[in-house]
Design a protein around this motif. Sequence first.
Motif, PDB file in Angstrom:
ATOM      1  N   ARG A  27       0.820  -1.186   0.031  1.00  0.00           N
ATOM      2  CA  ARG A  27      -0.129  -0.014   0.043  1.00  0.00           C
ATOM      3  C   ARG A  27       0.922   1.121   0.018  1.00  0.00           C
ATOM      4  O   ARG A  27       1.618   1.419   1.020  1.00  0.00           O
ATOM      5  N   ASN A  28       0.690   2.226  -0.966  1.00  0.00           N
ATOM      6  CA  ASN A  28       1.454   3.275  -1.097  1.00  0.00           C
ATOM      7  C   ASN A  28       0.281   4.165  -0.949  1.00  0.00           C
ATOM      8  O   ASN A  28      -0.581   4.525  -1.499  1.00  0.00           O
ATOM      9  N   TYR A  29       0.141   4.675   0.423  1.00  0.00           N
ATOM     10  CA  TYR A  29      -1.123   5.655   0.732  1.00  0.00           C
ATOM     11  C   TYR A  29      -1.189   6.826  -0.004  1.00  0.00           C
ATOM     12  O   TYR A  29      -2.306   7.381  -0.265  1.00  0.00           O
ATOM     13  N   GLN A  30      -0.192   7.480  -0.433  1.00  0.00           N
ATOM     14  CA  GLN A  30      -0.166   8.647  -1.125  1.00  0.00           C
ATOM     15  C   GLN A  30      -0.832   8.575  -2.308  1.00  0.00           C
ATOM     16  O   GLN A  30      -1.612   9.165  -2.966  1.00  0.00           O
ATOM     17  N   GLN A  31      -0.416   7.509  -3.091  1.00  0.00           N
ATOM     18  CA  GLN A  31      -0.744   6.974  -4.144  1.00  0.00           C
ATOM     19  C   GLN A  31      -2.269   6.354  -4.435  1.00  0.00           C
ATOM     20  O   GLN A  31      -3.057   6.867  -5.113  1.00  0.00           O
ATOM     21  N   TRP A  36      -9.164   6.439  -3.284  1.00  0.00           N
ATOM     22  CA  TRP A  36     -10.077   6.187  -2.225  1.00  0.00           C
ATOM     23  C   TRP A  36     -11.048   7.215  -2.130  1.00  0.00           C
ATOM     24  O   TRP A  36     -12.264   7.162  -1.877  1.00  0.00           O
ATOM     25  N   GLN A  37     -10.671   8.393  -2.516  1.00  0.00           N
ATOM     26  CA  GLN A  37     -11.551   9.613  -2.449  1.00  0.00           C
ATOM     27  C   GLN A  37     -12.523   9.413  -3.682  1.00  0.00           C
ATOM     28  O   GLN A  37     -13.773   9.948  -3.570  1.00  0.00           O
ATOM     29  N   THR A  38     -12.038   8.844  -4.740  1.00  0.00           N
ATOM     30  CA  THR A  38     -12.922   8.710  -6.127  1.00  0.00           C
ATOM     31  C   THR A  38     -13.995   7.582  -5.628  1.00  0.00           C
ATOM     32  O   THR A  38     -15.101   7.786  -5.775  1.00  0.00           O
ATOM     33  N   ARG A  39     -13.406   6.569  -4.968  1.00  0.00           N
ATOM     34  CA  ARG A  39     -14.342   5.498  -4.581  1.00  0.00           C
ATOM     35  C   ARG A  39     -15.530   6.062  -3.574  1.00  0.00           C
ATOM     36  O   ARG A  39     -16.657   5.781  -3.699  1.00  0.00           O
ATOM     37  N   GLU A  40     -15.100   6.783  -2.475  1.00  0.00           N
ATOM     38  CA  GLU A  40     -15.920   7.585  -1.644  1.00  0.00           C
ATOM     39  C   GLU A  40     -17.023   8.360  -2.409  1.00  0.00           C
ATOM     40  O   GLU A  40     -18.288   8.190  -1.995  1.00  0.00           O
ATOM     41  N   ALA A  41     -16.476   9.179  -3.511  1.00  0.00           N
ATOM     42  CA  ALA A  41     -17.313   9.854  -4.043  1.00  0.00           C
ATOM     43  C   ALA A  41     -18.320   9.136  -5.013  1.00  0.00           C
ATOM     44  O   ALA A  41     -19.861   9.644  -4.798  1.00  0.00           O
ATOM     45  N   ILE A  42     -18.183   8.166  -5.678  1.00  0.00           N
ATOM     46  CA  ILE A  42     -19.248   7.301  -6.388  1.00  0.00           C
ATOM     47  C   ILE A  42     -19.898   6.828  -5.425  1.00  0.00           C
ATOM     48  O   ILE A  42     -21.333   6.624  -5.856  1.00  0.00           O
ATOM     49  N   VAL A  43     -19.663   6.095  -4.079  1.00  0.00           N
ATOM     50  CA  VAL A  43     -20.627   5.652  -3.457  1.00  0.00           C
ATOM     51  C   VAL A  43     -21.713   6.577  -2.755  1.00  0.00           C
ATOM     52  O   VAL A  43     -22.879   6.431  -2.616  1.00  0.00           O
ATOM     53  N   GLU A  44     -21.342   7.864  -2.536  1.00  0.00           N
ATOM     54  CA  GLU A  44     -21.957   9.137  -2.106  1.00  0.00           C
ATOM     55  C   GLU A  44     -23.023   9.421  -3.161  1.00  0.00           C
ATOM     56  O   GLU A  44     -24.160   9.595  -2.778  1.00  0.00           O
TER      57      GLU A  44
END
Length: 195
Positions: A27-31, A36-44
């Motif tokens: 896991r490269n958290y910066q990458q 993760w933000q895109t996935r969160e926006a899609i679910v929202e």
Amino acid sequence: SMADERGLWGITKVIGERSIPVSDYVRNYQQLLPWWQTREAIVEDFRRWQREGVARHVLVPRVHRDELVAAAKNGDNVTVFVDLQPKDPFLHMGVMRNVLYTDPSGDAKTGTVVRAGTAKHPFNLWMDHAYSQESEKIKSLVERRYSRGGRNYAYVTGKAFMYHKKGVPQILLTSCDDFADAPSKDTHVLHHEGE
């Protein structure tokens, strides 16, 4: 945790001594943060569309298991919100594999299964002809748009049926048009006047 290989750092314990590039699981958290933000926006967006009635007809494998099974038994057309995030390192792109099967006339064929559910809530996408031009286009779309570092989430619409051997509901994929990034409006369930 890292030194003791616990939690997400213990990937070799999870996958065993298999010959899988561990770099796929580091896991490269910066990458990963934008992903993760895109996935969160899609679910929202999905949740908002459900509240507004636009996605009320959309099924989710983890939530609507009984409805998916009923639709598959009836051969209904359904739209399912799926997560094509890689789940199995031994499947192509973590979600696909070709499968030998016998068609109703007894001929041996090769199809492609796309794992779109979870271990507890299995759900598949299915292509009858693994090497047809249309199936190759679908597999390319999944690979480039929805799997690995892509958006992962898709709205898939098609005819539902059961994989009877394992009791798994599936959707028959016929073209790239079966995939969408947003649900189509279903005029029968919209509750806002003028939509």
